[in-house]
Design a protein around this motif. Structure first.
Motif, PDB file in Angstrom:
ATOM      1  N   ASP A  47       6.747 -41.138  40.628  1.00  0.00           N
ATOM      2  CA  ASP A  47       5.801 -40.753  39.579  1.00  0.00           C
ATOM      3  C   ASP A  47       6.388 -39.817  38.528  1.00  0.00           C
ATOM      4  O   ASP A  47       5.759 -39.542  37.516  1.00  0.00           O
ATOM      5  CB  ASP A  47       4.540 -40.129  40.187  1.00  0.00           C
ATOM      6  CG  ASP A  47       4.833 -38.881  41.018  1.00  0.00           C
ATOM      7  OD1 ASP A  47       5.996 -38.699  41.446  1.00  0.00           O
ATOM      8  OD2 ASP A  47       3.896 -38.097  41.243  1.00  0.00           O
ATOM      9  N   GLY A  48       7.591 -39.295  38.751  1.00  0.00           N
ATOM     10  CA  GLY A  48       8.204 -38.393  37.784  1.00  0.00           C
ATOM     11  C   GLY A  48       9.237 -37.478  38.428  1.00  0.00           C
ATOM     12  O   GLY A  48       9.659 -37.706  39.566  1.00  0.00           O
ATOM     13  N   TYR A  50      10.266 -33.661  39.683  1.00  0.00           N
ATOM     14  CA  TYR A  50       9.757 -32.360  40.131  1.00  0.00           C
ATOM     15  C   TYR A  50      10.896 -31.349  40.091  1.00  0.00           C
ATOM     16  O   TYR A  50      11.998 -31.628  40.571  1.00  0.00           O
ATOM     17  CB  TYR A  50       9.199 -32.454  41.555  1.00  0.00           C
ATOM     18  CG  TYR A  50       7.946 -33.272  41.644  1.00  0.00           C
ATOM     19  CD1 TYR A  50       6.706 -32.651  41.572  1.00  0.00           C
ATOM     20  CD2 TYR A  50       7.996 -34.651  41.783  1.00  0.00           C
ATOM     21  CE1 TYR A  50       5.536 -33.400  41.644  1.00  0.00           C
ATOM     22  CE2 TYR A  50       6.836 -35.402  41.859  1.00  0.00           C
ATOM     23  CZ  TYR A  50       5.612 -34.771  41.788  1.00  0.00           C
ATOM     24  OH  TYR A  50       4.458 -35.508  41.851  1.00  0.00           O
ATOM     25  N   ALA A 121       7.460 -36.185  26.725  1.00  0.00           N
ATOM     26  CA  ALA A 121       6.824 -36.586  27.980  1.00  0.00           C
ATOM     27  C   ALA A 121       5.771 -35.562  28.359  1.00  0.00           C
ATOM     28  O   ALA A 121       5.842 -34.396  27.958  1.00  0.00           O
ATOM     29  CB  ALA A 121       7.868 -36.698  29.086  1.00  0.00           C
ATOM     30  N   HIS A 122       4.815 -35.989  29.159  1.00  0.00           N
ATOM     31  CA  HIS A 122       3.803 -35.085  29.693  1.00  0.00           C
ATOM     32  C   HIS A 122       4.465 -34.194  30.736  1.00  0.00           C
ATOM     33  O   HIS A 122       5.314 -34.653  31.507  1.00  0.00           O
ATOM     34  CB  HIS A 122       2.662 -35.886  30.331  1.00  0.00           C
ATOM     35  CG  HIS A 122       1.707 -35.024  31.089  1.00  0.00           C
ATOM     36  ND1 HIS A 122       0.763 -34.235  30.472  1.00  0.00           N
ATOM     37  CD2 HIS A 122       1.571 -34.799  32.416  1.00  0.00           C
ATOM     38  CE1 HIS A 122       0.089 -33.566  31.385  1.00  0.00           C
ATOM     39  NE2 HIS A 122       0.558 -33.894  32.581  1.00  0.00           N
ATOM     40  N   TYR A 123       4.073 -32.926  30.765  1.00  0.00           N
ATOM     41  CA  TYR A 123       4.617 -32.001  31.753  1.00  0.00           C
ATOM     42  C   TYR A 123       3.512 -31.092  32.260  1.00  0.00           C
ATOM     43  O   TYR A 123       2.472 -30.921  31.631  1.00  0.00           O
ATOM     44  CB  TYR A 123       5.763 -31.169  31.159  1.00  0.00           C
ATOM     45  CG  TYR A 123       5.334 -30.301  30.009  1.00  0.00           C
ATOM     46  CD1 TYR A 123       4.823 -29.021  30.227  1.00  0.00           C
ATOM     47  CD2 TYR A 123       5.419 -30.752  28.699  1.00  0.00           C
ATOM     48  CE1 TYR A 123       4.411 -28.224  29.169  1.00  0.00           C
ATOM     49  CE2 TYR A 123       5.008 -29.966  27.643  1.00  0.00           C
ATOM     50  CZ  TYR A 123       4.517 -28.696  27.886  1.00  0.00           C
ATOM     51  OH  TYR A 123       4.095 -27.918  26.839  1.00  0.00           O
ATOM     52  N   ASP A 124       3.763 -30.486  33.409  1.00  0.00           N
ATOM     53  CA  ASP A 124       2.852 -29.523  34.002  1.00  0.00           C
ATOM     54  C   ASP A 124       3.694 -28.499  34.743  1.00  0.00           C
ATOM     55  O   ASP A 124       4.683 -28.860  35.395  1.00  0.00           O
ATOM     56  CB  ASP A 124       1.891 -30.230  34.966  1.00  0.00           C
ATOM     57  CG  ASP A 124       0.823 -29.303  35.514  1.00  0.00           C
ATOM     58  OD1 ASP A 124       0.385 -28.399  34.781  1.00  0.00           O
ATOM     59  OD2 ASP A 124       0.424 -29.486  36.680  1.00  0.00           O
ATOM     60  N   PHE A 135       6.574 -30.376  36.685  1.00  0.00           N
ATOM     61  CA  PHE A 135       6.521 -31.818  36.847  1.00  0.00           C
ATOM     62  C   PHE A 135       6.622 -32.451  35.460  1.00  0.00           C
ATOM     63  O   PHE A 135       5.961 -32.025  34.531  1.00  0.00           O
ATOM     64  CB  PHE A 135       5.206 -32.255  37.516  1.00  0.00           C
ATOM     65  CG  PHE A 135       5.011 -33.733  37.493  1.00  0.00           C
ATOM     66  CD1 PHE A 135       5.706 -34.542  38.366  1.00  0.00           C
ATOM     67  CD2 PHE A 135       4.140 -34.321  36.579  1.00  0.00           C
ATOM     68  CE1 PHE A 135       5.533 -35.927  38.336  1.00  0.00           C
ATOM     69  CE2 PHE A 135       3.972 -35.689  36.534  1.00  0.00           C
ATOM     70  CZ  PHE A 135       4.663 -36.497  37.419  1.00  0.00           C
ATOM     71  N   ASP A 137       6.492 -36.339  33.666  1.00  0.00           N
ATOM     72  CA  ASP A 137       6.263 -37.781  33.821  1.00  0.00           C
ATOM     73  C   ASP A 137       7.526 -38.545  33.458  1.00  0.00           C
ATOM     74  O   ASP A 137       8.279 -38.125  32.589  1.00  0.00           O
ATOM     75  CB  ASP A 137       5.149 -38.261  32.876  1.00  0.00           C
ATOM     76  CG  ASP A 137       3.766 -38.057  33.452  1.00  0.00           C
ATOM     77  OD1 ASP A 137       3.640 -37.851  34.677  1.00  0.00           O
ATOM     78  OD2 ASP A 137       2.800 -38.086  32.665  1.00  0.00           O
ATOM     79  N   GLY A 138       7.669 -39.688  34.072  1.00  0.00           N
ATOM     80  CA  GLY A 138       8.752 -40.563  33.632  1.00  0.00           C
ATOM     81  C   GLY A 138       9.733 -40.934  34.651  1.00  0.00           C
ATOM     82  O   GLY A 138      10.175 -40.517  35.555  1.00  0.00           O
TER      83      GLY A 138
END
Length: 138
Positions: A47-48, A50, A121-124, A135, A137-138
């Motif tokens: 899913d991405g 970490y 990219a989306h990150y958290d 995290f 995405d990608g």
């Protein structure tokens, strides 16, 4: 009259807060590094990606993003990097590399995570116990 009252109130509030900010003779403002940061881990999953930064106490951090070049910075305040600066080449099409460095400015210690992106990219970013986990995405 109203302006004089406002000035008096402002002076009183400023005067009341000054002792809390003042330092006595011989005292220095120091940010003792209460969090020791020792390792950087990068794990690619389906899913991405970490990214985990291991620490010794509950982290306080801030996140900011640059667009040219595209990078993400995570600053862990009151922390000191126990090891040498660390860099991991990721090169997965989304993240180019990840670096962990120690920064000291005016006796303030901070550990900085830098994530270099090849594309947006989306990150958290969140705390997970004593660690900071990012995290992407990608």
């Amino acid at each position: 009259m109203r302006r004089k009252l406002s000035v008096l109130i402002l002076c009183a509030l400023t005067g009341l807060s000054a002792p809390a900010l003042a330092q006595g003779p011989g005292e220095t403002s120091q940010n003792t590094a209460t969090n020791s940061v020792g390792s950087l881990e990068v794990h690619e999953q389906k899913d991405g990606t970490y990214i985990r930064i291991r620490g010794t106490s509950q982290p306080t951090f801030s996140v900011f993003k640059l667009t040219n070049p595209l990078r993400l910075f995570v600053d862990i305040s009151a922390s000191k990097l126990d090891a040498d600066a660390q860099t991991r080449q990721v090169a997965n099409g989304v993240i180019s590399k990840v670096a962990l460095i120690g920064v000291e400015q005016n006796s303030q210690f901070t550990t900085r995570l830098i994530i270099g992106f090849d594309q947006a990219a989306h990150y958290d970013v969140k705390a997970d116990g004593k660690d900071v986990v990012g995290f992407v995405d990608g």
